[in-house]
Design a protein around this motif. Structure first.
Motif, short mmCIF file in Angstrom:
data_model
loop_
_atom_site.label_atom_id
_atom_site.label_comp_id
_atom_site.label_asym_id
_atom_site.label_seq_id
_atom_site.Cartn_x
_atom_site.Cartn_y
_atom_site.Cartn_z
N ASP A 147 -4.72 14.48 -10.13
CA ASP A 147 -4.09 14.16 -11.34
C ASP A 147 -2.63 13.44 -10.96
O ASP A 147 -2.06 12.51 -11.65
N VAL A 148 -1.80 14.23 -10.16
CA VAL A 148 -0.56 13.56 -9.65
C VAL A 148 -0.56 12.34 -8.82
O VAL A 148 0.04 11.42 -8.81
N GLY A 149 -1.75 12.24 -8.02
CA GLY A 149 -2.31 10.82 -7.51
C GLY A 149 -2.12 9.84 -8.55
O GLY A 149 -1.59 8.67 -8.33
N ASP A 150 -2.82 10.17 -9.52
CA ASP A 150 -3.10 9.04 -10.68
C ASP A 150 -1.85 8.74 -11.32
O ASP A 150 -1.28 7.67 -11.42
N ASP A 154 0.95 -1.19 0.11
CA ASP A 154 -0.04 0.03 -0.08
C ASP A 154 1.10 1.29 -0.16
O ASP A 154 1.83 1.37 0.88
N LEU A 155 0.82 2.06 -0.82
CA LEU A 155 1.38 3.31 -1.07
C LEU A 155 1.23 4.27 0.24
O LEU A 155 0.15 4.28 0.79
N ASP A 156 2.32 4.61 0.85
CA ASP A 156 2.41 5.38 2.06
C ASP A 156 1.99 6.96 2.04
O ASP A 156 2.23 7.64 0.92
N PHE A 157 0.86 7.29 2.71
CA PHE A 157 0.75 8.70 2.89
C PHE A 157 0.00 9.17 1.37
O PHE A 157 0.11 10.43 1.08
N PHE A 158 -0.84 8.21 0.79
CA PHE A 158 -1.41 8.61 -0.61
C PHE A 158 -2.25 9.93 -0.45
O PHE A 158 -2.42 10.52 -1.36
N LYS A 159 -3.18 9.77 0.68
CA LYS A 159 -4.27 10.90 0.85
C LYS A 159 -3.39 12.08 0.68
O LYS A 159 -3.95 13.36 0.33
N ARG A 160 -2.30 12.15 1.43
CA ARG A 160 -1.69 13.56 1.61
C ARG A 160 -1.06 14.08 0.28
O ARG A 160 -1.14 15.13 -0.31
N VAL A 161 -0.89 12.80 -0.72
CA VAL A 161 -0.35 13.40 -2.00
C VAL A 161 -1.60 13.93 -2.91
O VAL A 161 -1.31 14.81 -3.55
N ASN A 162 -2.77 13.18 -2.90
CA ASN A 162 -3.84 13.71 -3.36
C ASN A 162 -4.32 15.35 -2.93
O ASN A 162 -4.86 16.18 -3.51
N ASP A 163 -4.16 15.41 -1.57
CA ASP A 163 -4.64 16.64 -1.23
C ASP A 163 -3.65 17.79 -1.50
O ASP A 163 -3.86 18.97 -1.62
N GLN A 164 -2.19 17.53 -1.53
CA GLN A 164 -1.29 18.42 -1.74
C GLN A 164 -0.93 18.58 -3.12
O GLN A 164 -0.77 19.98 -3.39
N TYR A 165 -1.05 17.76 -4.01
CA TYR A 165 -0.62 18.02 -5.51
C TYR A 165 -1.90 17.75 -6.07
O TYR A 165 -1.95 18.18 -7.49
#
Length: 350
Positions: A229-232, A215-226
């Motif tokens: 599109d960057v999450g995808d 499971d990717l770590d801190f993925f929700k943070r990636v979506n919220d911050q970037y």
């Protein structure tokens, strides 16, 4: 694939049953007509074959040897057609039945079996037709003979083209159904199918089979911050790395969200844990480039489970591997947890 094979068998059983009922009805009708015309041998063959079709009806519903019974039915069926062409007092319109041979063959035997069955009996029918109608007192116009021969070949050609196209499209649909649309790797449905196949292979060859859930770590943070599109792109980046680093016998799939799974054939528990840890380090050391020249380091936490050692089916292995993945999260993320804990991760936690 096993499910698809079962559906294909069910379809062919239905087609064969319909043909058996048609054979039963038409065989008795034509037998009566041929008795009236004095064709007693042909009428007897048609009655016998109608009874054979009646006996086959309960067999095809349950038999495991559908192809063998189909061939056993088709060969004498087509032989009677060809034989009818050679008998005196039969009309050349019997050849119209010959043109059903490719259609029936491809429907019941598929691409390869349909091709060989069609070639054999269309050739035999053309030869029989020429023996009967090209020479002697019943000789037909050469144009009629040519038209019948080429129309039969055309039916066979179009049947082959249709079946080839159907098989390609069916394979493509199966492939799409088992592929995650975002990352292009396998999805959970494909994981279920491949696990059954790989488990059978592992048991036959006395090989290990391990499952890794990550499971990717801190993925929700990636979506919220970037942004999403960057999450995808992060998901695609991770999926590409996993797929490229595995062997052809292994499988990488996306379970859903930011969770992935790896099926590793021939890897025991320790080997699977080492491989997963190597993949973890490789992903962490290959950051994803985002807007404005910035880079995003991606890490994952994973858990390992092995067939027989941790369970005998996919559900049990997923449960164990998932629990160990959450243990890795609790220990600080960016690490792999197996039955025997690995040394702490050397990379800084994400």
């Amino acid at each position: 694939m096993p499910e698809q094979l079962e559906q294909d068998q069910s379809h062919r059983r239905s087609v064969l049953r319909a043909l058996l009922w048609l054979t039963l009805g038409c065989g008795l009708i034509f037998a009566g007509l041929n008795v009236a015309r004095g064709l007693y041998l042909l009428a007897s063959l048609e009655v016998l074959y109608a009874l054979f079709a009646l006996c086959l009806l309960p067999v095809v519903a349950t038999t495991r040897h559908l192809v063998a019974w189909t061939v056993a039915y088709l060969v004498p069926f087509f032989c009677i057609m060809v034989f009818a062409l050679l008998l005196p007092n039969t009309s050349f319109t019997v050849f119209a039945w010959i043109q059903t041979i490719p259609i029936i063959s491809y429907l019941l035997l598929g691409l390869r079996g349909g091709l060989w069955m069609s070639l054999c009996f269309i050739t035999a029918a053309v030869v029989a037709f020429n023996v009967r109608y090209v020479t002697g007192e019943h000789a037909l116009n050469g144009l009629i003979v040519t038209n019948l021969a080429f129309s039969s070949l055309a039916v066979m050609l179009f049947s082959h083209i249709y079946e080839s196209s159907r098989v390609r499209n069916e394979r493509r649909l199966i492939e799409l159904a088992g592929t995650d649309s975002l990352t292009g790797i396998a999805n959970r449905m494909r994981l279920n199918e491949e696990f059954q196949r790989l488990r059978s292979q592992a048991e036959r060859s006395a090989m290990a089979l391990s499952l890794v859930v990550l499971d990717l770590d801190f993925f929700k943070r990636v979506n919220d911050q970037y942004g999403h599109d960057v999450g995808d792109k992060a998901l695609q980046h991770a999926a590409t790395m996993l797929a490229n680093r595995l062997r052809g016998s292994d499988l990488a799939c996306r379970l859903g969200g930011e969770e992935f799974a790896l099926l590793l054939l021939g890897a025991d528990h320790a080997q699977a844990a080492r491989l997963a840890d190597q993949l973890r380090q490789q992903l962490y050391s290959a950051p994803l480039l985002v807007a404005s020249g910035r880079s995003l380091q991606i890490s994952f936490s994973g858990g390992v489970a092995t067939l027989a050692q941790d369970g005998d089916d996919l559900s049990a292995l997923l449960k164990v591997a998932d629990r160990r993945m959450y243990e890795a999260k609790a220990l600080g993320r960016n690490r792999i947890v197996a039955a025997t804990a690995l040394p702490p991760a050397v990379d800084a936690p994400n």
